[in-house]
Design a protein around this motif. Structure first.
Motif, PDB file in Angstrom:
ATOM      1  N   ASP A  18      25.949  37.527  46.787  1.00 13.44           N
ATOM      2  CA  ASP A  18      27.334  37.561  47.243  1.00 13.44           C
ATOM      3  C   ASP A  18      28.246  38.207  46.212  1.00 13.44           C
ATOM      4  N   ILE A  19      27.994  37.933  44.947  1.00 12.57           N
ATOM      5  CA  ILE A  19      28.811  38.509  43.879  1.00 12.57           C
ATOM      6  C   ILE A  19      28.643  40.022  43.856  1.00 12.57           C
ATOM      7  N   SER A  20      27.417  40.504  44.040  1.00 10.02           N
ATOM      8  CA  SER A  20      27.171  41.943  43.986  1.00 10.02           C
ATOM      9  C   SER A  20      27.788  42.686  45.173  1.00 10.02           C
ATOM     10  N   LYS A  21      28.168  41.989  46.238  1.00  7.19           N
ATOM     11  CA  LYS A  21      28.778  42.618  47.406  1.00  7.19           C
ATOM     12  C   LYS A  21      30.271  42.891  47.201  1.00  7.19           C
ATOM     13  N   LYS A  22      30.807  42.439  46.105  1.00  3.02           N
ATOM     14  CA  LYS A  22      32.221  42.656  45.821  1.00  3.02           C
ATOM     15  C   LYS A  22      32.375  44.064  45.246  1.00  3.02           C
ATOM     16  N   ASP A  23      32.880  44.967  46.087  1.00  2.00           N
ATOM     17  CA  ASP A  23      32.966  46.362  45.681  1.00  2.00           C
ATOM     18  C   ASP A  23      34.389  46.847  45.448  1.00  2.00           C
ATOM     19  N   VAL A  24      35.356  45.942  45.565  1.00  2.00           N
ATOM     20  CA  VAL A  24      36.755  46.259  45.277  1.00  2.00           C
ATOM     21  C   VAL A  24      37.231  45.227  44.256  1.00  2.00           C
ATOM     22  N   CYS A  25      37.704  45.708  43.127  1.00  2.00           N
ATOM     23  CA  CYS A  25      38.118  44.803  42.053  1.00  2.00           C
ATOM     24  C   CYS A  25      39.560  45.080  41.641  1.00  2.00           C
ATOM     25  N   TYR A  26      40.316  43.999  41.489  1.00  2.00           N
ATOM     26  CA  TYR A  26      41.687  44.084  40.980  1.00  2.00           C
ATOM     27  C   TYR A  26      41.780  43.246  39.724  1.00  2.00           C
ATOM     28  N   HIS A  27      42.480  43.764  38.740  1.00  2.00           N
ATOM     29  CA  HIS A  27      42.681  43.084  37.460  1.00  2.00           C
ATOM     30  C   HIS A  27      44.180  42.895  37.286  1.00  2.00           C
ATOM     31  N   ILE A  28      44.570  41.656  37.077  1.00  2.00           N
ATOM     32  CA  ILE A  28      45.995  41.329  36.920  1.00  2.00           C
ATOM     33  C   ILE A  28      46.184  40.729  35.546  1.00  2.00           C
ATOM     34  N   GLU A  29      47.002  41.371  34.745  1.00  2.00           N
ATOM     35  CA  GLU A  29      47.306  40.871  33.408  1.00  2.00           C
ATOM     36  C   GLU A  29      48.813  40.686  33.299  1.00  2.00           C
ATOM     37  N   GLY A  30      49.200  39.630  32.602  1.00  2.00           N
ATOM     38  CA  GLY A  30      50.614  39.375  32.435  1.00  2.00           C
ATOM     39  C   GLY A  30      50.867  38.168  31.563  1.00  2.00           C
ATOM     40  N   PHE A  31      52.138  37.836  31.408  1.00  2.00           N
ATOM     41  CA  PHE A  31      52.436  36.656  30.588  1.00  2.00           C
ATOM     42  C   PHE A  31      52.713  35.454  31.475  1.00  2.00           C
ATOM     43  N   LEU A  32      52.379  34.298  30.929  1.00  2.00           N
ATOM     44  CA  LEU A  32      52.348  33.052  31.693  1.00  2.00           C
ATOM     45  C   LEU A  32      53.654  32.674  32.358  1.00  2.00           C
ATOM     46  N   SER A  33      54.775  32.949  31.742  1.00  2.00           N
ATOM     47  CA  SER A  33      56.051  32.508  32.304  1.00  2.00           C
ATOM     48  C   SER A  33      56.676  33.537  33.249  1.00  2.00           C
ATOM     49  N   CYS A  34      55.955  34.582  33.579  1.00  2.00           N
ATOM     50  CA  CYS A  34      56.479  35.640  34.447  1.00  2.00           C
ATOM     51  C   CYS A  34      56.279  35.264  35.920  1.00  2.00           C
ATOM     52  N   SER A  35      57.360  35.186  36.661  1.00  2.00           N
ATOM     53  CA  SER A  35      57.259  34.819  38.077  1.00  2.00           C
ATOM     54  C   SER A  35      56.550  35.899  38.892  1.00  2.00           C
ATOM     55  N   LEU A  47      44.331  37.724  49.266  1.00  2.00           N
ATOM     56  CA  LEU A  47      43.568  38.920  49.599  1.00  2.00           C
ATOM     57  C   LEU A  47      42.063  38.657  49.469  1.00  2.00           C
ATOM     58  N   ALA A  48      41.658  38.063  48.357  1.00  2.00           N
ATOM     59  CA  ALA A  48      40.236  37.783  48.121  1.00  2.00           C
ATOM     60  C   ALA A  48      39.688  36.760  49.116  1.00  2.00           C
ATOM     61  N   ALA A  49      40.530  35.819  49.541  1.00  2.00           N
ATOM     62  CA  ALA A  49      40.090  34.827  50.521  1.00  2.00           C
ATOM     63  C   ALA A  49      39.839  35.476  51.883  1.00  2.00           C
ATOM     64  N   ARG A  50      40.627  36.461  52.215  1.00  2.00           N
ATOM     65  CA  ARG A  50      40.489  37.112  53.513  1.00  2.00           C
ATOM     66  C   ARG A  50      39.420  38.212  53.503  1.00  2.00           C
ATOM     67  N   TYR A  51      39.248  38.867  52.370  1.00  2.00           N
ATOM     68  CA  TYR A  51      38.290  39.970  52.258  1.00  2.00           C
ATOM     69  C   TYR A  51      37.223  39.610  51.229  1.00  2.00           C
ATOM     70  N   PRO A  52      36.035  39.223  51.683  1.00  2.00           N
ATOM     71  CA  PRO A  52      34.988  38.750  50.768  1.00  2.00           C
ATOM     72  C   PRO A  52      34.483  39.807  49.778  1.00  2.00           C
ATOM     73  N   ASN A  53      34.755  41.082  50.038  1.00  2.00           N
ATOM     74  CA  ASN A  53      34.306  42.125  49.117  1.00  2.00           C
ATOM     75  C   ASN A  53      35.280  42.359  47.964  1.00  2.00           C
ATOM     76  N   VAL A  54      36.393  41.631  47.953  1.00  2.00           N
ATOM     77  CA  VAL A  54      37.408  41.811  46.911  1.00  2.00           C
ATOM     78  C   VAL A  54      37.225  40.774  45.804  1.00  2.00           C
ATOM     79  N   LYS A  55      37.208  41.263  44.582  1.00  2.00           N
ATOM     80  CA  LYS A  55      37.111  40.401  43.396  1.00  2.00           C
ATOM     81  C   LYS A  55      38.416  40.544  42.610  1.00  2.00           C
ATOM     82  N   VAL A  56      38.914  39.438  42.115  1.00  2.00           N
ATOM     83  CA  VAL A  56      40.160  39.442  41.342  1.00  2.00           C
ATOM     84  C   VAL A  56      39.904  38.815  39.982  1.00  2.00           C
ATOM     85  N   ASP A  57      40.294  39.511  38.930  1.00  2.00           N
ATOM     86  CA  ASP A  57      40.249  38.980  37.570  1.00  2.00           C
ATOM     87  C   ASP A  57      41.682  38.836  37.087  1.00  2.00           C
ATOM     88  N   VAL A  58      41.973  37.699  36.500  1.00  2.00           N
ATOM     89  CA  VAL A  58      43.325  37.425  36.004  1.00  2.00           C
ATOM     90  C   VAL A  58      43.250  37.107  34.519  1.00  2.00           C
TER      91      VAL A  58
END
Length: 120
Positions: A18-35, A47-58
């Motif tokens: 299942d992990i290898s099927k994730k072919d779209v990746c988004y990386h979100i970086e920021g500071f903790l107090s930023c809304s 997005l990741a919940a609706r699309y199983p091929n999407v992986k998100v790293d924060v």
């Protein structure tokens, strides 16, 4: 659910297939107090919940460390984007590209996935 079910609840470990099927990746970086950072991570989770091929790293940083990290990202991606969040896409480092901040990410999600997210 019975009360004892909470004590013996087991969740299946992620399947490597299942992990290898994730072919779209988004990386979100920021500071903790930023809304905007928090809003971006919530949108990415939806997005990741609706699309199983999407992986998100924060990656979250203390606000004091953000200027240094932002400078590293600007140099790495050769971009002028400096605000939190800094969002980029791509699963392999050689194929990563900057999406931008939350506004650009929200437009990207809406256009490409037809997912309604809060706009600023």
């Amino acid at each position: 659910m019975a009360i004892f079910d909470w004590f013996f609840k087991t969740e299946a470990a992620p399947n490597a297939d299942d992990i290898s099927k994730k072919d779209v990746c988004y990386h979100i970086e920021g500071f903790l107090s930023c809304s905007y950072f928090h809003t971006a991570t919530e949108a990415a989770d939806r997005l990741a919940a609706r699309y199983p091929n999407v992986k998100v790293d924060v990656s979250a940083f203390p606000k004091q460390k953000w200027p240094e990290r932002s400078m590293e990202l600007r140099k790495s991606f050769d971009t002028d984007h400096r605000t939190s969040p800094f969002i980029y896409e791509g699963c392999a480092s050689e194929n990563q590209r900057v999406v931008g901040g939350y506004s650009e990410f929200a437009r990207h999600i809406k256009a490409n996935y037809k997912l309604n997210v809060p706009m600023d």
